[in-house]
Design a protein around this motif. Structure first.
Motif, PDB file in Angstrom:
ATOM      1  N   ALA A   1      15.572 -51.619 -22.859  1.00  0.00           N
ATOM      2  CA  ALA A   1      16.084 -51.153 -24.324  1.00  0.00           C
ATOM      3  C   ALA A   1      15.004 -51.614 -25.211  1.00  0.00           C
ATOM      4  O   ALA A   1      14.639 -52.818 -25.329  1.00  0.00           O
ATOM      5  CB  ALA A   1      17.478 -51.839 -24.612  1.00  0.00           C
TER       6      ALA A   1
ATOM      7  N   THR B   1      13.860 -51.339 -29.272  1.00  0.00           N
ATOM      8  CA  THR B   1      14.636 -51.047 -30.437  1.00  0.00           C
ATOM      9  C   THR B   1      13.643 -50.222 -31.492  1.00  0.00           C
ATOM     10  O   THR B   1      12.389 -50.134 -31.202  1.00  0.00           O
ATOM     11  CB  THR B   1      14.748 -52.371 -31.186  1.00  0.00           C
ATOM     12  N   TRP B   2      14.562 -49.513 -32.269  1.00  0.00           N
ATOM     13  CA  TRP B   2      13.607 -48.641 -33.329  1.00  0.00           C
ATOM     14  C   TRP B   2      12.338 -49.281 -34.014  1.00  0.00           C
ATOM     15  O   TRP B   2      11.450 -49.075 -34.151  1.00  0.00           O
ATOM     16  CB  TRP B   2      14.557 -48.320 -34.438  1.00  0.00           C
TER      17      TRP B   2
ATOM     18  N   GLN C   1      18.418 -47.847 -30.678  1.00  0.00           N
ATOM     19  CA  GLN C   1      17.263 -48.187 -29.423  1.00  0.00           C
ATOM     20  C   GLN C   1      17.278 -47.017 -28.499  1.00  0.00           C
ATOM     21  O   GLN C   1      18.079 -46.342 -28.424  1.00  0.00           O
ATOM     22  CB  GLN C   1      17.545 -49.617 -28.841  1.00  0.00           C
TER      23      GLN C   1
ATOM     24  N   GLU D   1      17.105 -46.391 -24.452  1.00  0.00           N
ATOM     25  CA  GLU D   1      17.325 -47.179 -23.319  1.00  0.00           C
ATOM     26  C   GLU D   1      16.868 -46.379 -22.142  1.00  0.00           C
ATOM     27  O   GLU D   1      17.124 -45.499 -21.840  1.00  0.00           O
ATOM     28  CB  GLU D   1      19.075 -47.381 -23.280  1.00  0.00           C
TER      29      GLU D   1
END
Length: 341
Positions: free
Chosen positions: A106, A108-109, A303, A305
């Motif tokens: 994952a 994240t932004w 996020q 993934e």
């Protein structure tokens, strides 16, 4: 933090490229990989982690079966009076069992936005791909060295090294012939001569002579896998006493050679464990045709993934060529004497 416009544009292009590379219309849905794509993914994982490339990583057809022989130690030369000498290559009674294994890398932004601002589109794609492949590859090693059980629902908080994801190599050998290849009785590593071993050389030599069968002890492929805590303690001892150039050189070469064998400090191996084996003796199997991929934007979790589902497992080709001192048995430095009553 929101996904900035540049990162969103790059990520949309990455996602489209991922779909194209796997011949899919939508990577946001689970899809199976064709044989060439399975090989491509396996090769990418091997390339992402150097240590993984030295092991036996193979595809198998069955969910469970007999360990796949790749050619172990032993004599392959001789003669027969009425025919040709031959040696049967096989591992009788040594089985493997694969289980469903689900990985998710994952991003994240926040991280994606930083990456997008730090370089161009190609650099962004490379970082996403490297992060994903390395995450999957390192977890294969992490579970291989630490796995002890197979839980229906795993708990990554209680088992941060994947202890409940699968049975790794150490656990497999622990369960073979009552764990005869694993030393679990307490031992002390102490450079002052107050313990069982004065050095890692002594520890490894004893392990080889006591647990590796005599006909295999001179095999040049035998290596020493040593935990980082043991190396740190030995390095500290050598440098503390390094008043001569030869001792300084010994300290510098510690991580390269132990007991005359090539030494490695593998990622994620418990810090006080020591193993003597051949690296191809450690196997990782994936069932052919079970690899599935999925990549999706998950707005609720902020996020992106990248997911990888397959049936996977571990095996040791020749358990007698795996000798270890369990980390639970090792004390570094002389133990503190009990208080006087």
């Amino acid at each position: 933090m929101q996904l900035n416009a540049k990162a969103r544009e790059f990520l949309n292009q990455y996602h489209a490229g991922l779909c194209s590379s796997y011949d899919q219309q939508d990577a946001g849905r689970w899809f199976a990989l064709t044989d060439p794509k399975e090989t491509q993914l396996r090769d990418a994982l091997l390339e992402s982690a150097d240590f993984l490339k030295m092991l036996t990583v193979a595809d198998v057809d069955q969910l469970q079966g007999q360990v796949v022989p790749v050619g172990g130690s032993g004599l392959y030369t001789g003669r027969v009076a009425d025919g040709r000498f031959r040696k049967k290559v096989g591992v009788s009674g040594n089985d493997y069992k694969l289980v469903e294994t689900d990985s998710c890398a994952a991003l994240t932004w926040q991280l994606l936005s930083v990456w997008a601002n730090a370089g161009d589109e190609n650099e962004f794609f490379q970082r996403v791909q490297e992060f994903t492949n390395l995450s999957f590859a390192l977890d294969m090693l992490r579970i291989g060295f630490n796995g002890t059980s197979v839980a229906d629902t795993t708990d990554p908080v209680a088992n941060p090294n994947g202890e409940d994801v699968n049975k790794g190599w150490h656990q497999i050998v622990k369960e073979w012939k009552e764990g005869q290849q694993i030393i679990t009785d307490p031992v002390v590593l102490d450079g002052d001569g107050k313990g069982d071993y004065v050095s890692l050389d002594a520890m490894a030599s004893d392990l080889i002579n006591s647990k590796i069968p005599a006909q295999y002890r001179s095999d040049p492929r035998l290596v020493v896998l040593v935990g980082s805590d043991l190396v740190a303690a030995e390095s500290f001892r050598l440098y503390q006493k390094a008043d001569r150039p030869t001792e300084k050189i010994a300290a510098q070469l510690l991580s390269d050679s132990i007991a005359g064998r090539t030494a490695y400090v593998p990622p994620f191996m418990p810090g006080k464990r020591m193993i003597v084996t051949t690296l191809p003796n450690l196997h990782i199997y994936t069932q052919r045709g079970t690899r599935q991929r999925k990549a999706e934007f998950v707005e609720d979790r902020k996020q992106y993934e990248n997911k990888y589902l397959r049936n996977e497992g571990y095996a040791v080709e020749y358990p007698e060529l795996y000798a270890a001192i369990d980390e639970s048995a090792v004390t570094i430095g002389a133990p503190v004497p009990p208080p006087e009553e």
